[in-house]
Scaffold this motif. Structure first.
Motif, short mmCIF file in Angstrom:
data_model
loop_
_atom_site.label_atom_id
_atom_site.label_comp_id
_atom_site.label_asym_id
_atom_site.label_seq_id
_atom_site.Cartn_x
_atom_site.Cartn_y
_atom_site.Cartn_z
N LYS A 123 4.40 -20.59 -35.26
CA LYS A 123 5.66 -20.52 -36.00
C LYS A 123 6.43 -21.83 -35.89
O LYS A 123 7.01 -22.32 -36.87
N ARG A 124 6.43 -22.42 -34.70
CA ARG A 124 7.10 -23.73 -34.54
C ARG A 124 6.43 -24.78 -35.40
O ARG A 124 7.10 -25.59 -36.06
N ASN A 125 5.12 -24.77 -35.41
CA ASN A 125 4.40 -25.78 -36.20
C ASN A 125 4.53 -25.54 -37.69
O ASN A 125 4.52 -26.49 -38.48
N LEU A 126 4.64 -24.30 -38.10
CA LEU A 126 4.86 -24.00 -39.50
C LEU A 126 6.21 -24.55 -39.95
O LEU A 126 6.33 -25.17 -41.03
N CYS A 127 7.23 -24.38 -39.12
CA CYS A 127 8.54 -24.93 -39.44
C CYS A 127 8.52 -26.46 -39.43
O CYS A 127 9.15 -27.10 -40.30
N LEU A 128 7.81 -27.05 -38.48
CA LEU A 128 7.69 -28.50 -38.44
C LEU A 128 7.03 -29.01 -39.70
O LEU A 128 7.46 -30.03 -40.28
N THR A 129 5.99 -28.32 -40.16
CA THR A 129 5.31 -28.72 -41.39
C THR A 129 6.26 -28.67 -42.58
O THR A 129 6.32 -29.60 -43.39
N ALA A 130 7.02 -27.58 -42.67
CA ALA A 130 7.97 -27.46 -43.78
C ALA A 130 9.01 -28.56 -43.74
O ALA A 130 9.41 -29.11 -44.78
N ASP A 131 9.46 -28.92 -42.53
CA ASP A 131 10.44 -30.01 -42.39
C ASP A 131 9.87 -31.33 -42.90
O ASP A 131 10.59 -32.14 -43.50
N MET A 132 8.57 -31.55 -42.68
CA MET A 132 7.94 -32.80 -43.09
C MET A 132 7.68 -32.86 -44.59
O MET A 132 7.77 -33.92 -45.21
N PHE A 133 7.38 -31.70 -45.19
CA PHE A 133 6.96 -31.70 -46.59
C PHE A 133 8.09 -31.41 -47.57
O PHE A 133 7.98 -31.77 -48.74
N LYS A 134 9.15 -30.80 -47.11
CA LYS A 134 10.25 -30.49 -48.03
C LYS A 134 10.80 -31.74 -48.71
O LYS A 134 11.06 -31.73 -49.93
N PRO A 135 10.99 -32.87 -48.00
CA PRO A 135 11.50 -34.07 -48.67
C PRO A 135 10.57 -34.60 -49.76
O PRO A 135 11.02 -35.34 -50.65
N LEU A 136 9.29 -34.22 -49.70
CA LEU A 136 8.32 -34.65 -50.72
C LEU A 136 8.29 -33.69 -51.91
O LEU A 136 7.55 -33.94 -52.88
N GLY A 137 9.04 -32.60 -51.84
CA GLY A 137 9.00 -31.61 -52.90
C GLY A 137 7.75 -30.75 -52.86
O GLY A 137 7.35 -30.18 -53.87
N VAL A 138 7.13 -30.65 -51.68
CA VAL A 138 5.89 -29.89 -51.50
C VAL A 138 6.22 -28.65 -50.68
O VAL A 138 6.77 -28.75 -49.58
N LYS A 139 5.87 -27.47 -51.20
CA LYS A 139 6.13 -26.26 -50.45
C LYS A 139 5.04 -26.04 -49.40
O LYS A 139 3.89 -26.46 -49.58
N THR A 140 5.40 -25.40 -48.32
CA THR A 140 4.47 -25.08 -47.24
C THR A 140 4.05 -23.62 -47.37
O THR A 140 4.89 -22.74 -47.56
N VAL A 141 2.75 -23.39 -47.28
CA VAL A 141 2.22 -22.02 -47.33
C VAL A 141 1.32 -21.79 -46.12
O VAL A 141 0.84 -22.72 -45.48
N PHE A 142 1.12 -20.52 -45.81
CA PHE A 142 0.19 -20.14 -44.74
C PHE A 142 -0.47 -18.84 -45.16
O PHE A 142 0.06 -18.08 -45.95
N GLU A 143 -1.68 -18.58 -44.62
CA GLU A 143 -2.47 -17.47 -45.13
C GLU A 143 -3.03 -16.60 -44.02
O GLU A 143 -3.17 -17.02 -42.86
N ALA A 144 -3.36 -15.38 -44.39
CA ALA A 144 -4.10 -14.46 -43.54
C ALA A 144 -5.58 -14.58 -43.87
O ALA A 144 -5.96 -14.66 -45.03
#
Length: 257
Positions: A123-144
């Motif tokens: 969960k921490r890394n998912l949030c870190l990823t979103a923080d990195m990609f949001k400025p690029l206009g790229v959404k973060t997704v994760f899957e089962a």
């Protein structure tokens, strides 16, 4: 009307990855996705996308040893330096390729007593990823991913997907919903998509069992594609299956859409 993307990691494997862009465009696709594009330079991929008028809609953050039976990177507390290095590589590619979404594979926990720690790390890394990609206009997704094909995967049901998203409460973190994996877990993808389309950032599909093209297994693809179309989901729908026979002969499923 559904918009289909071709997953170049599984489709058109009759040719090298660099030649699959042309093959996808010749088959009528306007968008592609790649699980792990890192064998090619980002600038090379950019040239191929531009040459064939294609959009790259999705790729994954590197996942270490996950596909070789290991635990991966994103959830393992002892691998956080390696995850940050993988994330930096993915950011560099995204700056050139501008995908619609970046996928973070949660990974496996092979010691059940440590599952809570692994989930917290992910969960921490998912949030870190979103923080990195949001400025690029790229959404973060994760899957089962189903736990039959990949035992120990820490998120293996749609309920677990929703639970993580509910806890994080971030609009820039969406679900990647893989129809094959949820069929494998005995779930009802049509019902899930109808109820939760607004929470999904990307959809992928393959038939079940076997992970071949629609029509090779037991799923009702007329109903599934109709459910996606009616749901209001407006993103791409990724063909991520293992063709039975030549890829060029596997597109009969378009008749279901």
């Amino acid at each position: 009307m559904l918009r289909f993307s071709a997953n170049l990691s599984l489709l058109f494997t009759e040719v090298e990855l660099i030649d699959r862009f042309a093959a996808a465009r010749a088959a009528g696709f306007r968008a592609v996705e790649i699980q792990f594009p890192y064998e090619l330079e980002a600038e090379t991929i950019r040239r191929k996308l531009d040459e064939h008028d294609l959009q790259l809609v999705l790729f994954n953050v590197p996942a270490g040893d996950l596909l070789q039976g290991g635990e991966g990177l994103a959830c393992v507390p002892e691998k956080q330096t390696r995850f940050r290095e993988a994330l930096a590589l993915a950011v560099g590619y995204a700056q050139v390729l501008r995908p619609a979404a970046i996928n973070v594979l949660p990974g496996r926990c092979l010691d059940p007593s440590r599952l809570d720690a692994y989930l917290a790390t992910f969960k921490r890394n998912l949030c870190l990823t979103a923080d990195m990609f949001k400025p690029l206009g790229v959404k973060t997704v994760f899957e089962a991913i189903n736990s039959l094909d990949m035992p120990g995967f820490i998120i293996d049901t749609s309920a677990k997907l929703l639970a993580v998203q509910d806890e994080l409460q971030r609009a820039d973190i969406c679900l990647q919903y893989d129809i094959y994996h949820m069929l494998r877990m005995g779930e009802d993808p049509a019902a899930f998509i109808a109820e939760h389309a607004g929470r999904i950032g990307h959809i992928q599909f393959a038939d079940c069992p076997g992970r071949g093209q629609p029509g090779s297994g037991e799923a009702d693809w007329t109903a599934l594609f109709s459910a996606i179309d009616r749901s209001g989901y407006g993103g791409w729908v990724g063909a991520e299956y293992k063709p039975i026979g030549e890829t060029s002969a596997s597109f009969g499923w378009l008749n279901y859409a």
